[in-house]
Design an enzyme around this catalytic site. Structure first.
Site, PDB file in Angstrom:
ATOM      1  CB  SER A 120      -0.852   0.056   1.264  1.00 48.02           C
ATOM      2  OG  SER A 120      -1.686  -1.047   1.349  1.00 48.02           O
ATOM      3  CG  HIS A 141      -2.273  -0.920  -4.293  1.00 51.50           C
ATOM      4  ND1 HIS A 141      -2.685   0.369  -4.098  1.00 51.50           N
ATOM      5  CD2 HIS A 141      -2.459  -1.557  -3.103  1.00 51.50           C
ATOM      6  CE1 HIS A 141      -3.107   0.503  -2.851  1.00 51.50           C
ATOM      7  NE2 HIS A 141      -2.975  -0.644  -2.230  1.00 51.50           N
ATOM      8  CD  GLU A 153      -3.142   2.789  -7.148  1.00 52.77           C
ATOM      9  OE1 GLU A 153      -3.400   3.997  -7.175  1.00 52.77           O
ATOM     10  OE2 GLU A 153      -2.637   2.232  -6.151  1.00 52.77           O
ATOM     11  CG  ASN A 191      -3.315   3.775  -0.254  1.00 50.09           C
ATOM     12  OD1 ASN A 191      -4.521   3.912  -0.087  1.00 50.09           O
ATOM     13  ND2 ASN A 191      -2.713   2.605  -0.126  1.00 50.09           N
TER      14      ASN A 191
HETATM   15  N1  3HC Z   1     -17.783 -10.634  -1.657  1.00 46.19           N
HETATM   16  C1  3HC Z   1     -19.003 -10.714  -2.221  1.00 46.19           C
HETATM   17  N2  3HC Z   1     -19.993  -9.855  -1.948  1.00 46.19           N
HETATM   18  C2  3HC Z   1     -19.740  -8.884  -1.050  1.00 46.19           C
HETATM   19  C3  3HC Z   1     -18.484  -8.739  -0.407  1.00 46.19           C
HETATM   20  C4  3HC Z   1     -17.469  -9.669  -0.751  1.00 46.19           C
HETATM   21  N3  3HC Z   1     -16.243  -9.633  -0.210  1.00 46.19           N
HETATM   22  N4  3HC Z   1     -18.537  -7.681   0.424  1.00 46.19           N
HETATM   23  C5  3HC Z   1     -19.777  -7.165   0.334  1.00 46.19           C
HETATM   24  N5  3HC Z   1     -20.501  -7.882  -0.558  1.00 46.19           N
HETATM   25  C6  3HC Z   1     -21.883  -7.673  -0.958  1.00 46.19           C
HETATM   26  C7  3HC Z   1     -22.779  -7.484   0.237  1.00 46.19           C
HETATM   27  O1  3HC Z   1     -23.180  -8.731   0.762  1.00 46.19           O
HETATM   28  C8  3HC Z   1     -23.951  -6.740  -0.341  1.00 46.19           C
HETATM   29  O2  3HC Z   1     -24.841  -7.641  -0.926  1.00 46.19           O
HETATM   30  P1  3HC Z   1     -26.424  -7.359  -0.887  1.00 46.19           P
HETATM   31  O3  3HC Z   1     -26.620  -6.181  -1.776  1.00 46.19           O
HETATM   32  O4  3HC Z   1     -26.995  -8.627  -1.427  1.00 46.19           O
HETATM   33  O5  3HC Z   1     -26.748  -7.107   0.554  1.00 46.19           O
HETATM   34  C9  3HC Z   1     -23.303  -5.891  -1.428  1.00 46.19           C
HETATM   35  O6  3HC Z   1     -21.988  -6.454  -1.671  1.00 46.19           O
HETATM   36  C10 3HC Z   1     -23.179  -4.476  -1.024  1.00 46.19           C
HETATM   37  O7  3HC Z   1     -22.571  -4.445   0.246  1.00 46.19           O
HETATM   38  P2  3HC Z   1     -23.181  -3.681   1.474  1.00 46.19           P
HETATM   39  O8  3HC Z   1     -24.668  -3.549   1.355  1.00 46.19           O
HETATM   40  O9  3HC Z   1     -22.593  -4.266   2.725  1.00 46.19           O
HETATM   41  O10 3HC Z   1     -22.566  -2.253   1.446  1.00 46.19           O
HETATM   42  P3  3HC Z   1     -22.298  -1.229   0.274  1.00 46.19           P
HETATM   43  O11 3HC Z   1     -23.422  -1.101  -0.665  1.00 46.19           O
HETATM   44  O12 3HC Z   1     -21.784  -0.039   0.987  1.00 46.19           O
HETATM   45  O13 3HC Z   1     -21.107  -1.848  -0.579  1.00 46.19           O
HETATM   46  C11 3HC Z   1     -18.734  -1.675  -0.581  1.00 46.19           C
HETATM   47  C12 3HC Z   1     -19.970  -2.316   0.037  1.00 46.19           C
HETATM   48  C13 3HC Z   1     -18.525  -2.145  -2.004  1.00 46.19           C
HETATM   49  C14 3HC Z   1     -17.566  -2.147   0.281  1.00 46.19           C
HETATM   50  C15 3HC Z   1     -18.893  -0.116  -0.573  1.00 46.19           C
HETATM   51  O14 3HC Z   1     -19.280   0.337   0.679  1.00 46.19           O
HETATM   52  C16 3HC Z   1     -17.629   0.589  -0.963  1.00 46.19           C
HETATM   53  O15 3HC Z   1     -17.288   0.702  -2.118  1.00 46.19           O
HETATM   54  N6  3HC Z   1     -16.902   1.119   0.058  1.00 46.19           N
HETATM   55  C17 3HC Z   1     -15.656   1.792  -0.148  1.00 46.19           C
HETATM   56  C18 3HC Z   1     -14.549   0.784  -0.184  1.00 46.19           C
HETATM   57  C19 3HC Z   1     -13.216   1.422  -0.455  1.00 46.19           C
HETATM   58  O16 3HC Z   1     -13.056   2.631  -0.499  1.00 46.19           O
HETATM   59  N7  3HC Z   1     -12.206   0.573  -0.607  1.00 46.19           N
HETATM   60  C20 3HC Z   1     -10.858   1.007  -0.813  1.00 46.19           C
HETATM   61  C21 3HC Z   1     -10.158   1.004   0.495  1.00 46.19           C
HETATM   62  S1  3HC Z   1      -8.498   1.540   0.324  1.00 46.19           S
HETATM   63  C22 3HC Z   1      -7.643   0.167  -0.081  1.00 46.19           C
HETATM   64  O17 3HC Z   1      -8.144  -0.923  -0.131  1.00 46.19           O
HETATM   65  C23 3HC Z   1      -6.201   0.351  -0.365  1.00 46.19           C
HETATM   66  C24 3HC Z   1      -5.307  -0.223   0.694  1.00 46.19           C
HETATM   67  O18 3HC Z   1      -3.992  -0.106   0.269  1.00 46.19           O
HETATM   68  C25 3HC Z   1      -5.487   0.461   2.027  1.00 46.19           C
END
Ligand code: 3HC
Length: 295
Positions: A120, A141, A153, A191
């Site tokens: 990261s 990434h 990335e 990031n």
């Molecule tokens: N596998 C399969 N399905 C999944 C899942 C997974 N791992 N995680 C969640 N889902 C499903 C849920 O079960 C849900 O299904 P449903 O509609 O049938 O209930 C659906 O996806 C949507 O999930 P939620 O209702 O829980 O919540 P959201 O609509 O908010 O979606 C999310 C979840 C896609 C995680 C969304 O909130 C999102 O995009 N959040 C931001 C995530 C983000 O910014 N990530 C980047 C982080 S930074 C990073 O990773 C870099 C590192 O270096 C730090």
């Protein structure tokens, strides 16, 4: 271009298990290495649950889920990844640990094998320099949750060959991801921009700008972000974010990457977010409750 058939994944935490899942779903024989069978049992259960969600939603055939699960194998021996065409590393943000694994694999891997780090915040150069395959080293990434987030990335360092970059880019596409090209600067694109924003949200809590849920609600409803910053911090892991901030602060010596004292205190107290059940929110309650941080 040499075809990629067998994928190795170092580490099966949150990111490694997601990477293994998408590789196996895309049809690659995937071998995962971590330190204990117990860690793998947890990761495999998570992969199965995630794949089953896709089946329930009609996005994946049950037979394809079962086939993907069969393509996944596990080992505790790093050397077992020696026959892989690409090895993706997703262990904790600890350069010594990463480089020890790379060194162990370097002499054993084939001449065309690509080494790819999911770091990261560390530079790819700092890992490539520990091996004799600087030309076959890239960053790949991914984003959490890996099975849902489309971006990868693809990071080129000063030694990465054009062929390696193209093979890694095509590999990311073959996983159904949308790759972007980034240069080897700590934090790459996402990031570099996301981490100061998350740290500023913690500073806003420290300064009493607003309550934790109101900061989250403001950014969700005001900017259209899927999660507020404090919910996202719990999701990524406060311990992970702390390590990333430390590395980026050391690299850039800029205040905006400095981990706020509250972040450090929360990590020390075990409030690491969803992984421990508690961070800014307590996940034992449904819906999660705000944790009293005494501010
Ligand atoms: N596998 C399969 N399905 C999944 C899942 C997974 N791992 N995680 C969640 N889902 C499903 C849920 O079960 C849900 O299904 P449903 O509609 O049938 O209930 C659906 O996806 C949507 O999930 P939620 O209702 O829980 O919540 P959201 O609509 O908010 O979606 C999310 C979840 C896609 C995680 C969304 O909130 C999102 O995009 N959040 C931001 C995530 C983000 O910014 N990530 C980047 C982080 S930074 C990073 O990773 C870099 C590192 O270096 C730090």
């Amino acid at each position: 271009m040499t075809e990629i058939k067998r994928v190795g994944v170092l580490g099966c935490g949150l990111m490694g298990s997601g990477i293994a899942q998408v590789a196996a779903t895309a049809g690659y024989d995937t071998i995962v290495r971590d330190v204990s069978q117990e860690i793998w049992d947890r990761a495999r259960a998570g992969i199965e649950k995630s794949l089953t969600k896709f089946v329930e939603k009609g996005k994946l055939a049950a037979a394809n889920r079962d086939a993907a699960l069969k393509r996944l194998t596990f080992t505790t021996a790093t050397a077992d990844l020696q026959g892989c065409d690409i090895v993706v590393e997703a262990v904790t943000e600890d350069l010594e640990l990463k480089n020890a694994l790379w060194k162990e694999l370097d002499g054993r891997s084939g001449p065309m094998t690509i080494f790819a780090s999911n770091t990261s915040s560390l530079t790819i150069a700092a890992m490539a320099a520990a091996t004799r395959r600087g030309d076959r080293f890239v960053g790949l990434h991914f984003f959490n949750p890996v099975p849902l987030m489309p971006l990868v990335e693809v990071v080129r360092t000063v030694t990465t060959s054009e062929e390696t970059f193209r093979r890694a880019f095509a590999f990311a596409q073959s996983l159904g991801k949308e790759p972007v090209a980034a240069q080897d600067n700590s934090g790459f694109i996402v990031n570099l921009l996301l981490v100061p924003y998350l740290l500023d949200a913690i500073r806003a809590v420290e300064h009493g700008v607003a309550s934790v849920p109101d900061i989250d609600k403001a950014m969700q409803l005001g900017c259209g972000y899927p999660m507020g910053p404090l919910t996202l911090l719990d999701f990524v892991g406060l311990d992970t974010t702390y390590k990333i901030a430390e590395i980026m602060f050391t690299e850039y010596r800029e205040q905006r990457y400095a981990p706020p004292p509250l972040l450090k205190r929360m990590v020390l107290a075990g409030l690491t977010g969803r992984k421990s059940g508690k961070g800014f929110y307590d996940y034992s309650a449904d819906p999660p409750k705000v944790v009293d941080l005494g501010i």
